[in-house]
Design a protein around this motif. Structure first.
Motif, PDB file in Angstrom:
ATOM      1  N   SER A   4       0.859  -1.183   0.000  1.00  0.00           N
ATOM      2  CA  SER A   4       0.000   0.000   0.000  1.00  0.00           C
ATOM      3  C   SER A   4       0.893   1.230   0.000  1.00  0.00           C
ATOM      4  O   SER A   4       2.106   1.150   0.250  1.00  0.00           O
ATOM      5  N   PHE A   5       0.292   2.386  -0.256  1.00  0.00           N
ATOM      6  CA  PHE A   5       1.070   3.622  -0.259  1.00  0.00           C
ATOM      7  C   PHE A   5       1.577   3.933   1.150  1.00  0.00           C
ATOM      8  O   PHE A   5       2.704   4.391   1.325  1.00  0.00           O
ATOM      9  N   ALA A   8       2.835  -6.085  -9.095  1.00  0.00           N
ATOM     10  CA  ALA A   8       1.878  -6.046 -10.202  1.00  0.00           C
ATOM     11  C   ALA A   8       1.087  -4.748 -10.262  1.00  0.00           C
ATOM     12  O   ALA A   8       0.635  -4.337 -11.334  1.00  0.00           O
ATOM     13  N   ASP A   9       0.892  -4.082  -9.141  1.00  0.00           N
ATOM     14  CA  ASP A   9       0.076  -2.869  -9.090  1.00  0.00           C
ATOM     15  C   ASP A   9       0.797  -1.719  -9.778  1.00  0.00           C
ATOM     16  O   ASP A   9       1.856  -1.282  -9.346  1.00  0.00           O
ATOM     17  N   GLY A  10       0.211  -1.211 -10.882  1.00  0.00           N
ATOM     18  CA  GLY A  10       0.866  -0.160 -11.654  1.00  0.00           C
ATOM     19  C   GLY A  10       1.041   1.135 -10.890  1.00  0.00           C
ATOM     20  O   GLY A  10       2.102   1.759 -10.927  1.00  0.00           O
ATOM     21  N   ALA A  11      -0.004   1.564 -10.161  1.00  0.00           N
ATOM     22  CA  ALA A  11       0.070   2.809  -9.400  1.00  0.00           C
ATOM     23  C   ALA A  11       1.092   2.697  -8.278  1.00  0.00           C
ATOM     24  O   ALA A  11       1.871   3.623  -8.019  1.00  0.00           O
ATOM     25  N   ALA A  33       4.641   4.743  -7.632  1.00  0.00           N
ATOM     26  CA  ALA A  33       4.903   5.437  -6.376  1.00  0.00           C
ATOM     27  C   ALA A  33       6.206   4.989  -5.728  1.00  0.00           C
ATOM     28  O   ALA A  33       6.797   5.735  -4.949  1.00  0.00           O
ATOM     29  N   VAL A  34       6.635   3.779  -6.048  1.00  0.00           N
ATOM     30  CA  VAL A  34       7.892   3.279  -5.483  1.00  0.00           C
ATOM     31  C   VAL A  34       9.051   4.189  -5.861  1.00  0.00           C
ATOM     32  O   VAL A  34       9.886   4.551  -5.025  1.00  0.00           O
ATOM     33  N   GLU A  35       9.122   4.580  -7.124  1.00  0.00           N
ATOM     34  CA  GLU A  35      10.274   5.337  -7.620  1.00  0.00           C
ATOM     35  C   GLU A  35      10.035   6.834  -7.719  1.00  0.00           C
ATOM     36  O   GLU A  35      10.978   7.592  -7.930  1.00  0.00           O
ATOM     37  N   ASP A  36       8.788   7.266  -7.579  1.00  0.00           N
ATOM     38  CA  ASP A  36       8.470   8.682  -7.742  1.00  0.00           C
ATOM     39  C   ASP A  36       7.847   9.226  -6.452  1.00  0.00           C
ATOM     40  O   ASP A  36       6.658   9.014  -6.196  1.00  0.00           O
TER      41      ASP A  36
END
Length: 248
Positions: free
Chosen positions: A141-142, A174-177, A181-184
């Motif tokens: 999750s975020f 697998a989650d695109g969003a 968010a991982v790298e940005d």
């Protein structure tokens, strides 16, 4: 340079140690491997120093009649006692990079006295960076991404060496969003701002604090299985020592 591989159990520390070492060797670098995990059974690399030559968790359990957790705590005490041996061995390694594999129970290594003392001694010999890793199961999750960044910051505060953050097993993300968010960091903030509730507010407050520490604000994706992200990891490790670089 010394890279100390850290992370929670199951995140792939040992596998990434081997994969990153192979990547460096393919670049023509000489790599030495140091195993400080007395609980592992097998290694995918040939260690130049292996703490298991002096004690193992299974031997401690058998000889001192301790359970797995007690034996790991006892092992951390023995590791501290063997610090002169560890340091002497590392001093004798003629390699461009020394990769240090650590116990699966990260909290025992980091929070007990042995970990900071070992890392501090290593840092007195060569430039040392901690590579804190997580995997998709701990970044689902975020808010979990924020937690990972906070853990990396805690590691940096505890060990007092530059600390970088990587997401291992990126091929399973697998989650695109979430992947974005991982790298940005900006994308991470935007996604959290869209979520209601106290958790989102707390996560945003934590992000504001993290932005003051650029090393742990940036997170790169890697995969020990596919080789993805090794270039990014290499760059991140070196940027950790750049006094003028911006890792955010």
């Amino acid at each position: 340079m010394i890279a100390v591989m850290l992370g929670p159990a199951g995140c792939g520390k040992t596998t990434l140690t081997a994969a990153f070492g192979s990547y460096l060797e393919q670049m023509g670098q000489e790599v030495a491997y140091v195993n400080l995990d007395p609980g592992c059974e097998e290694l995918p690399y040939e260690p130049d120093f292996d703490i298991r030559a002096y004690f193992t968790v299974s031997r401690i359990m058998r000889e001192e009649r301790l359970g797995p957790n007690g034996a790991m705590i006892r092992a951390s005490e023995l590791m501290e006692q063997h610090l002169p041996v560890i340091l002497e061995a590392v001093k004798g390694l003629e390699a461009d990079y020394v990769l240090v594999d650590t116990p699966g129970q990260m909290e025992i290594f980091v929070l007990k006295p042995a970990g900071p003392k070992v890392v501090g001694a290593l840092a007195s010999v060569r430039p040392t960076v901690a590579v804190f890793m997580m995997d998709p199961t701990t970044a689902d999750s975020f808010a979990s991404l924020v937690v990972a960044k906070l853990l990396a910051l805690s590691v940096q505060l505890r060990l007092e060496v530059p600390t970088v953050l990587v997401l291992n097993k990126a091929d399973l993300l697998a989650d695109g969003a979430l992947s974005e968010a991982v790298e940005d960091p900006c994308a991470l903030r935007e996604h959290i701002e869209k979520e209601p509730g106290l958790t989102a507010e707390l996560a945003l407050t934590c992000l504001e604090a993290l932005e003051a520490f650029s090393q742990v604000a940036r997170l790169v994706k890697v995969s020990a299985k596919t080789g993805e992200g090794m270039d990014a990891l290499f760059d991140l490790v070196h940027e950790a020592f750049c006094t003028c670089g911006d890792l955010s």
